[in-house]
Design a protein around this motif. Structure first.
Motif, short mmCIF file in Angstrom:
data_model
loop_
_atom_site.label_atom_id
_atom_site.label_comp_id
_atom_site.label_asym_id
_atom_site.label_seq_id
_atom_site.Cartn_x
_atom_site.Cartn_y
_atom_site.Cartn_z
N ILE A 275 48.43 -14.16 -12.69
CA ILE A 275 49.08 -13.63 -13.89
C ILE A 275 48.89 -14.58 -15.07
CG2 ILE A 275 51.33 -13.13 -14.93
CD1 ILE A 275 52.17 -11.94 -12.24
N VAL A 276 49.09 -15.87 -14.84
CA VAL A 276 48.92 -16.85 -15.93
C VAL A 276 47.48 -16.85 -16.41
CG1 VAL A 276 48.94 -19.31 -16.49
CG2 VAL A 276 50.85 -18.31 -15.21
N GLU A 277 46.53 -16.84 -15.48
CA GLU A 277 45.12 -16.85 -15.88
C GLU A 277 44.74 -15.57 -16.61
OE1 GLU A 277 40.68 -17.56 -13.87
OE2 GLU A 277 42.50 -17.64 -12.64
N PHE A 278 45.24 -14.44 -16.13
CA PHE A 278 44.94 -13.17 -16.80
C PHE A 278 45.49 -13.17 -18.22
CE2 PHE A 278 46.23 -9.03 -18.27
CZ PHE A 278 45.07 -8.28 -18.11
N TYR A 318 59.38 -12.08 -18.19
CA TYR A 318 58.60 -11.62 -19.33
C TYR A 318 57.11 -11.65 -19.01
CZ TYR A 318 56.71 -11.16 -24.03
OH TYR A 318 56.01 -10.74 -25.13
N ALA A 319 56.65 -12.69 -18.34
CA ALA A 319 55.24 -12.78 -17.97
C ALA A 319 54.84 -11.62 -17.06
CB ALA A 319 54.94 -14.13 -17.31
N VAL A 320 55.68 -11.34 -16.07
CA VAL A 320 55.40 -10.22 -15.15
C VAL A 320 55.43 -8.90 -15.90
CG1 VAL A 320 56.24 -8.95 -13.14
CG2 VAL A 320 56.21 -11.44 -13.10
N SER A 321 56.42 -8.71 -16.75
CA SER A 321 56.55 -7.47 -17.51
C SER A 321 55.36 -7.26 -18.45
CB SER A 321 57.85 -7.49 -18.32
OG SER A 321 57.97 -6.36 -19.15
N LEU A 322 54.92 -8.33 -19.10
CA LEU A 322 53.79 -8.25 -20.01
C LEU A 322 52.51 -7.92 -19.25
CD1 LEU A 322 53.17 -8.54 -23.01
CD2 LEU A 322 52.77 -10.99 -22.61
N PHE A 323 52.35 -8.54 -18.08
CA PHE A 323 51.20 -8.27 -17.23
C PHE A 323 51.17 -6.78 -16.84
CE2 PHE A 323 49.45 -7.88 -12.92
CZ PHE A 323 48.17 -8.41 -13.10
N LYS A 324 52.32 -6.25 -16.44
CA LYS A 324 52.39 -4.84 -16.07
C LYS A 324 52.07 -3.94 -17.26
CE LYS A 324 55.84 -5.26 -12.37
NZ LYS A 324 57.24 -4.96 -11.98
N GLU A 325 52.61 -4.29 -18.42
CA GLU A 325 52.39 -3.47 -19.61
C GLU A 325 50.91 -3.39 -19.97
OE1 GLU A 325 53.38 -3.82 -24.36
OE2 GLU A 325 54.88 -4.53 -22.93
N ILE A 326 50.22 -4.50 -19.79
CA ILE A 326 48.80 -4.55 -20.14
C ILE A 326 47.95 -3.86 -19.08
CG2 ILE A 326 46.82 -6.09 -20.50
CD1 ILE A 326 48.86 -8.17 -21.59
N CYS A 327 48.33 -4.00 -17.81
CA CYS A 327 47.44 -3.59 -16.70
C CYS A 327 47.78 -2.26 -16.05
CB CYS A 327 47.45 -4.68 -15.62
SG CYS A 327 46.78 -6.25 -16.17
N ILE A 328 49.05 -1.88 -16.07
CA ILE A 328 49.46 -0.69 -15.33
C ILE A 328 49.44 0.52 -16.25
CG2 ILE A 328 51.24 0.35 -13.89
CD1 ILE A 328 49.95 -2.18 -12.72
N PRO A 329 48.69 1.57 -15.91
CA PRO A 329 48.65 2.76 -16.76
C PRO A 329 50.02 3.44 -16.82
CG PRO A 329 46.93 2.83 -15.07
CD PRO A 329 47.83 1.69 -14.72
N LYS A 330 50.32 3.99 -17.98
CA LYS A 330 51.56 4.73 -18.14
C LYS A 330 51.27 6.22 -17.96
CE LYS A 330 53.49 1.40 -21.40
NZ LYS A 330 52.36 0.46 -21.31
N GLY A 331 52.18 6.94 -17.34
CA GLY A 331 52.00 8.37 -17.13
C GLY A 331 51.98 9.12 -18.47
N TRP A 332 51.17 10.15 -18.52
CA TRP A 332 51.05 10.95 -19.75
C TRP A 332 52.18 11.96 -19.80
CZ3 TRP A 332 48.90 16.18 -20.60
CH2 TRP A 332 48.70 16.45 -21.99
N LEU A 333 52.92 11.94 -20.90
CA LEU A 333 54.07 12.84 -21.01
C LEU A 333 53.67 14.22 -21.53
CD1 LEU A 333 56.66 10.34 -22.55
CD2 LEU A 333 56.48 11.10 -20.17
#
Length: 336
Positions: A275-278, A318-333
């Motif tokens: 996560i830190v490296e990413f 915050y680091a984990v949340s930011l990583f998820k926000e950048i990497c995990i796709p959000k469902g289309w509403l």
């Protein structure tokens, strides 16, 4: 006589000849009119308690990454424990408790998310390496208060930089700084034992025989023995007698072998490193997405240093949340 002046007069009358009196401070980088009520060291303590970096310590790892129990230490509870032990020693030695407290409360302001795992990850990524004590100096001089810094006294900054023995950090030039340097280890070794036992990593019976014999079988007994050793050694040269130091060092070595490098403790280390490296590489390539403060730091100190500043200030969550926000796709509403 102003309250500050009365305190400074009392310091001259009551503190040890080896104490750093408020009147003898080397001062701040930028002169400020003295406070009527507080000495400079008391002002430093208050500035540290009220700063953003101090508040973030409550969500930074001490040993176990993102613990789900409220009873495991965080970087903040560790800091408060270091402060308590350090003040006890300073008071008994006739040293300046206000200076000691300011150093103790500020000593870990430069720590990364994910504890020492995050620190090692950043050290490998930055051209000039990374150490949390040097980063603490950057935090209080260049990052806090939107880049204006806290303008702390030279003695407190020196104590923050010199609180650790890793990375060839220089010894603090005040006895108060040396007290924190010792009490940091006393706190983390003995409190981490308690957390490791709670987490099932070790058992009471696993502790080595010599430290138990010399220091005691319980956390309270061990801390009391180490505090007594520091006090009895005296204020002229802060330290411990040979027998106690040997027991302390053996217990510390045991903790590194059986806890800090143990499989249950480091199980998630690879993920933390990733996560830190990413995040480091992401913000190197997308620097415009960093807050404006870090863009200004990048202009003056270089992009990689500024990215390191940004990431090191993050909490674990915050680091984990930011990583998820950048990497995990959000469902289309879709349309509604």
């Amino acid at each position: 006589m102003l309250p500050r002046e009365r305190i400074m007069e009392n310091e001259k009358l009551t503190l040890s000849e080896y104490a750093c009196k408020s009147a003898d401070s080397r001062g701040r980088a930028v002169f400020e009119t003295p406070c009527d009520f507080r000495t400079d060291f008391q002002r430093d303590r208050d500035r540290i308690i009220h700063c953003n970096a101090f508040r973030r310590l409550k969500h930074k790892t001490q040993v176990f990454l993102i613990p789900h129990s409220d009873h495991y230490r965080t970087r903040l509870t560790h800091t408060l424990e270091v402060n308590q032990i350090s003040r006890t020693v300073a008071c008994a030695l006739g040293l300046n408790e206000d200076l000691t407290e300011a150093i103790a409360l500020g000593h870990d302001l430069g720590h990364t998310p994910f504890g020492h795992d995050g620190e090692r990850a950043l050290a490998a990524l930055l051209p000039n390496g990374f150490s949390h004590n040097i980063q603490g100096k950057r935090v209080v001089e260049l990052i806090e208060k939107d880049g204006r810094g806290l303008n702390l006294t030279a003695e407190v900054i020196d104590g923050i930089v010199g609180h650790t023995t890793s990375g060839n950090a220089p010894e603090p030039y005040t006895r108060e700084g040396m007290v924190v340097r010792y009490c940091d280890k006393i706190a983390y070794i003995n409190h981490d034992i308690e957390d490791a036992i709670r987490g099932g990593v070790i058992k009471d019976s696993d502790l080595p025989a010599l430290p138990v014999k010399v220091l005691g079988a319980t956390k309270t007994e061990r801390i009391s023995s180490l505090v007594r050793a520091l006090v009895e050694h005296g204020a002229e040269n802060i330290g411990m007698d040979a027998e106690v130091k040997k027991a302390h060092d053996e217990l510390r070595q045991f903790m590194f072998e059986k806890v800090y490098r143990a499989e249950p403790t480091i199980a998630e280390m690879g993920k933390a490193h990733y996560i830190v490296e990413f995040l480091f590489n992401y913000f190197k390539s997308n620097s415009q997405k960093m807050p404006s403060l870090y863009l200004r730091l990048a202009e003056e100190y270089g992009l990689e240093t500024a990215v390191g500043d940004f990431i090191s200030g993050m909490t674990d969550d915050y680091a984990v949340s930011l990583f998820k926000e950048i990497c995990i796709p959000k469902g289309w509403l879709g349309l509604r």
